[in-house]
Design a protein around this motif. Structure first.
Motif, short mmCIF file in Angstrom:
data_model
loop_
_atom_site.label_atom_id
_atom_site.label_comp_id
_atom_site.label_asym_id
_atom_site.label_seq_id
_atom_site.Cartn_x
_atom_site.Cartn_y
_atom_site.Cartn_z
N ASP A 1 15.71 9.58 1.78
CA ASP A 1 16.07 9.04 3.08
C ASP A 1 17.37 9.67 3.57
O ASP A 1 18.25 10.01 2.78
N ASN A 2 17.49 9.79 4.91
CA ASN A 2 18.72 10.30 5.51
C ASN A 2 18.75 9.91 6.98
O ASN A 2 17.79 9.34 7.51
N ASP A 3 19.84 10.23 7.65
CA ASP A 3 19.98 9.84 9.04
C ASP A 3 19.03 10.59 9.96
O ASP A 3 18.58 10.03 10.98
N HIS A 4 18.70 11.84 9.63
CA HIS A 4 17.73 12.58 10.46
C HIS A 4 16.38 11.88 10.43
O HIS A 4 15.68 11.80 11.45
N GLU A 5 15.99 11.36 9.27
CA GLU A 5 14.73 10.63 9.16
C GLU A 5 14.74 9.37 10.02
O GLU A 5 13.74 9.05 10.67
N ILE A 6 15.87 8.66 10.04
CA ILE A 6 15.97 7.46 10.87
C ILE A 6 15.81 7.81 12.35
O ILE A 6 15.10 7.13 13.10
N VAL A 7 16.45 8.89 12.78
CA VAL A 7 16.34 9.32 14.18
C VAL A 7 14.89 9.66 14.51
O VAL A 7 14.36 9.26 15.55
N ASP A 8 14.23 10.40 13.63
CA ASP A 8 12.83 10.77 13.87
C ASP A 8 11.94 9.53 13.97
O ASP A 8 11.07 9.44 14.84
N ALA A 9 12.18 8.57 13.09
CA ALA A 9 11.37 7.36 13.09
C ALA A 9 11.59 6.55 14.37
O ALA A 9 10.63 6.02 14.96
N LEU A 10 12.84 6.46 14.82
CA LEU A 10 13.11 5.69 16.03
C LEU A 10 12.50 6.36 17.26
O LEU A 10 12.06 5.67 18.19
N HIS A 11 12.48 7.68 17.28
CA HIS A 11 11.78 8.37 18.37
C HIS A 11 10.32 7.93 18.42
O HIS A 11 9.78 7.64 19.50
N VAL B 1 23.73 3.82 10.59
CA VAL B 1 24.11 3.08 11.79
C VAL B 1 23.65 3.89 13.00
O VAL B 1 24.08 5.03 13.20
N VAL B 2 22.78 3.31 13.80
CA VAL B 2 22.16 4.00 14.93
C VAL B 2 23.01 3.84 16.18
O VAL B 2 23.54 2.76 16.45
N THR B 3 23.13 4.92 16.96
CA THR B 3 23.78 4.87 18.26
C THR B 3 22.76 5.22 19.34
O THR B 3 22.05 6.24 19.22
N LEU B 4 22.66 4.38 20.36
CA LEU B 4 21.77 4.61 21.49
C LEU B 4 22.59 4.96 22.72
O LEU B 4 23.54 4.24 23.06
N GLU B 5 22.22 6.04 23.41
CA GLU B 5 22.91 6.45 24.63
C GLU B 5 21.88 6.87 25.66
O GLU B 5 20.77 7.29 25.32
N GLY B 6 22.25 6.74 26.93
CA GLY B 6 21.34 7.11 28.00
C GLY B 6 21.34 6.06 29.09
O GLY B 6 22.24 5.22 29.17
N GLY C 1 0.84 -1.20 0.00
CA GLY C 1 0.00 0.00 0.00
C GLY C 1 0.86 1.23 0.00
O GLY C 1 1.98 1.22 -0.53
N GLN C 2 0.37 2.30 0.63
CA GLN C 2 1.15 3.53 0.67
C GLN C 2 0.88 4.30 1.94
O GLN C 2 -0.19 4.22 2.53
N VAL C 3 1.90 5.03 2.39
CA VAL C 3 1.81 5.90 3.56
C VAL C 3 2.41 7.26 3.21
O VAL C 3 3.00 7.43 2.15
N ILE C 4 2.28 8.21 4.13
CA ILE C 4 2.62 9.60 3.79
C ILE C 4 4.06 9.98 4.11
O ILE C 4 4.50 11.07 3.77
N SER C 5 4.81 9.10 4.79
CA SER C 5 6.19 9.46 5.13
C SER C 5 7.02 8.21 5.37
O SER C 5 6.49 7.12 5.64
N LEU C 6 8.34 8.38 5.29
CA LEU C 6 9.24 7.30 5.62
C LEU C 6 9.12 6.89 7.08
O LEU C 6 9.27 5.72 7.43
N SER C 7 8.84 7.85 7.96
CA SER C 7 8.65 7.53 9.37
C SER C 7 7.46 6.59 9.56
O SER C 7 7.52 5.65 10.36
N HIS C 8 6.37 6.84 8.82
CA HIS C 8 5.21 5.96 8.90
C HIS C 8 5.55 4.57 8.37
O HIS C 8 5.12 3.55 8.92
N GLY D 1 21.28 8.75 17.90
CA GLY D 1 22.06 9.34 16.82
C GLY D 1 22.11 8.36 15.67
O GLY D 1 21.87 7.16 15.84
N SER D 2 22.42 8.85 14.48
CA SER D 2 22.56 7.96 13.33
C SER D 2 23.56 8.55 12.35
O SER D 2 23.50 9.74 12.02
#
Length: 240
Positions: free
Chosen positions: A172-182, A204-209, A136-143, A199-200
């Motif tokens: 696609d870009n790393d900012h989009e990946i970060v937004d999607a993971l949020h 390649v994603v980096t998780l910190e905290g 099907g289709q969605v409106i964003s890469l995050s979706h 971060g991405s």
């Protein structure tokens, strides 16, 4: 150009090295012909699957990969129950409240949710042998990415074929990946998203905290691995 046997040996060695920390014990079957490598078998988890694919792609002579790797799912409830679970997760997500939702049941398409007044796409769910296909289709890469992770969360899911189109198309870009993971971490009831930094770089994603348990640390890492087009995860989360 290496011959077939050389390629197979090099791929096996590369996969063994890449998946050494993923609990990967089951053998992976390989078939190589005319530059195309087919991988068949069961892997321990999504991290082992993606690492194996990346390792294989880096071997000289491999021009294309046919991916038939499946994640071990333990006792599975059956394709119908898995499909229903995926649909329930999608229908329960606020991000898909205006999406049309359809399920492929015994070859027939059933409408589970009509698109809202501000239609944001349509998703069709099908499951065969534990493999969930989203079309099907969605409106964003995050979706697209969020839908894929929700499918992975369903009991019995062994792989996800995310064929959702993004309309209008996005680069696609790393900012989009970060937004999607949020979005994914905020939707996951088993992690505290506000405590996790993301971060991405080059997919390649980096998780910190700080997290409260090793289970939460592992869950957050798997959520990152589940994301469409994520090639690696560096988990620096501390357990306190």
């Amino acid at each position: 150009m290496p011959n077939r046997d050389q390629v197979v040996r090099q791929v096996l060695a590369a996969i063994e090295w890449e998946t050494r920390n993923d609990g990967q014990n089951s053998p992976i079957g390989l078939t190589f012909s005319a530059g195309t490598l087919m991988l068949v078998g069961e892997v321990a988890n999504i991290a082992a699957k993606k690492r194996a694919l990346k390792a294989a792609a880096g071997v000289d002579g491999v021009r294309a990969i046919a991916d038939h790797l499946r994640v071990a799912a333990g006792s599975t409830p059956g394709d119908g129950a898995t499909r229903d679970a995926v649909c329930k997760l999608l229908a329960g997500s606020i991000d898909f409240r205006n999406c049309g939702l359809h399920a492929r049941v015994k070859g027939l398409l059933e409408t589970l949710q009509d698109a809202g007044p501000e239609a944001s796409g349509t998703i069709e769910v099908a499951v065969e042998d534990g493999v969930v296909t989203l079309s099907g289709q969605v409106i964003s890469l995050s979706h697209k990415r969020l839908a894929g992770v929700l499918a992975w969360w369903a009991q019995g899911c062994r792989d996800v074929v995310n064929a959702l189109a993004v309309v209008p198309s996005e680069e696609d870009n790393d900012h989009e990946i970060v937004d999607a993971l949020h979005l994914v971490l905020e939707a996951d009831p088993y992690v505290h998203a506000d405590r996790i930094g993301i971060g991405s770089t080059d997919h390649v994603v980096t998780l910190e905290g700080v997290v409260s348990s090793h289970g939460e640390k592992s869950r957050a890492e798997m959520d990152a691995w589940y994301l469409y087009a994520v090639d690696g995860v560096i988990n620096r989360l501390e357990v306190r």
